[in-house]
Design a protein around this motif. Sequence first.
Motif, short mmCIF file in Angstrom:
data_model
loop_
_atom_site.label_atom_id
_atom_site.label_comp_id
_atom_site.label_asym_id
_atom_site.label_seq_id
_atom_site.Cartn_x
_atom_site.Cartn_y
_atom_site.Cartn_z
N UNK A 163 0.80 -1.24 0.00
CA UNK A 163 0.00 0.00 0.00
C UNK A 163 0.83 1.28 0.00
N UNK A 164 2.13 1.19 0.19
CA UNK A 164 2.92 2.41 0.38
C UNK A 164 2.77 3.39 -0.77
N UNK A 165 2.94 2.92 -1.99
CA UNK A 165 2.90 3.84 -3.12
C UNK A 165 1.55 4.52 -3.26
N UNK A 166 0.48 3.75 -3.07
CA UNK A 166 -0.86 4.33 -3.19
C UNK A 166 -1.09 5.39 -2.12
N UNK A 167 -0.64 5.09 -0.89
CA UNK A 167 -0.87 6.05 0.19
C UNK A 167 -0.08 7.34 -0.01
N UNK A 168 1.17 7.21 -0.44
CA UNK A 168 1.96 8.42 -0.68
C UNK A 168 1.39 9.22 -1.85
N UNK A 169 0.95 8.51 -2.89
CA UNK A 169 0.38 9.19 -4.05
C UNK A 169 -0.89 9.94 -3.68
N UNK A 170 -1.70 9.31 -2.83
CA UNK A 170 -2.95 9.92 -2.39
C UNK A 170 -2.70 11.06 -1.41
N UNK A 171 -1.56 10.96 -0.69
CA UNK A 171 -1.18 11.97 0.31
C UNK A 171 -2.31 12.21 1.32
#
Length: 383
Positions: A163-171
Motif C-alpha cells: 500500500x505504500x505507493x498508493x498512500x503516498x500518491x494519495x497523500x
Amino acid sequence: MKLMKLHFLLAFILPLAALAQTKATITIQNNSIVNRKESVVAIKWKTVLSSFPQIDTANFVVINSITKKQIPFQLEHHGQTAIQNLLVQIDIKAKSSLHLFIQKGKPELFTAKTYCRYVPERKDDFAWENDKIAFRTYGKALEKTEGDAYGYDVWVKRTSKLVLNDRYKRDDYHIDHGDGLDYYHVGFTLGAGNMAPFVKDTIRYSGNYHHWKILDNGPLRSTFQLSYDTWNAGGIKVKAVKIISLDAGSQLSRIENIYTFDDNNPMPVVVGIIRREKQGIIGLNEQQGIMSYWEPASEKDGTTAVGSILSTPANKMWVDKEQLLAKTSVRNNEPIVYYSGAAWDKADQITNSKQWQDYLDHFNQELQNPLIISVNELSKIQK
C-alpha cells in the motif's frame, strides 16, 4: 559381449548423472516444538551450486515434494553482484522435515509480499512494508522542521496488498480508506523500536538518516541500509549504519546496527517504544529480552501493538514517562541485531494483548531454534 555390457551400463548411468545435474533436493528440518507458518528460509547459494552447478538462474523452479506445486522464492543479493542466498517461504510443523526440489522450469509469477523505497516527495522518508504491516523512518529534509521525529513510525494495514505507493500518491494516509492508515504518533521518542546510545543515563538521539541504499527488494524479503552522520552522544562521537530487513509474513523487522566510536569499552544503548497517556498493557521480560506493548485503544482506529526482541543480553528494562526502554550494550564497529515491529487488531489476526505476547514468544523461540537445512543431489537422496 563385454562391449554390450559397457553400452548397457552407460545407458543406465548417464541418465542418473544427468538427473543429478538438473535436479537437487533441499531438506529442511524443524527440531523444535513450535510450528512455523509463512517462514522465509535462507539457503546459501554456494550450497545450491555445489549440488546443481548447471542451474540457470532464469529458468528454475522450487517444488514442494508433497504438493508437487511451485513455492515462492527469491534470489537474495544483499547489495552484492553475486547471489548470496536462495530464499523460500514455507510452512513446517514441529518435529518434522520438508523436502523441496530445485529443478529446471519456468517459474510462476508470484505476488510480491515485501517492498521498500526512498520517498523524496515526502521530505526524504524511507518506508518499508510486507503483507502484514508497514513502517517508515525520517530523513534529513524533515530534520528540525514541524513534524520531525526520531523513532520508527507504524503504518497499520488490513490487507495483504502493498500500500505504500498508493498512500503516498494519495497523500491522505492519516485517514482509513478501507486498508488501514497512519495514526501512530512518534514525536521525539524512539517510536516503534528504534535504538540509540544511552550515555550518562540519557538517550543520545542521532539526527535523521542521511544516506540510503537498497540491498534487496522483494518479493519475499526487502533489505536496505541507512547511514547517519556523526553526532555527539554525551561526549562520545558516534556514527551509525543500520541495515533493516522485513520478511513476508512477519510482523517484525530484523535490524542490524553498526556503531563506530572511539572507545574500547562497550557503549550502552537502548531500544525504545513510545507509551501513551492512557493505560495500556506492558510486558517486560528481561530474561528473554522481549519488550511488548498493547496500546490503549483509539476510539475509531483500533489498537496498535508494538514489540522488540533483543539478541544480546538485556541489562535492564523499565518504563519512564515517555517510553518503554530495554538497555543492552554494543562494541565499536561490531554489529548488534534485534527485532522490532507491530501489529493492528483491525487486521483480525492478532486481536488482544495475550495473542501479541504469544506471537513475540513464538518468534523468539524460532530465533533460538533455527531450522537445519541441507542440499543434496537428487541421486544421493534416492540412494
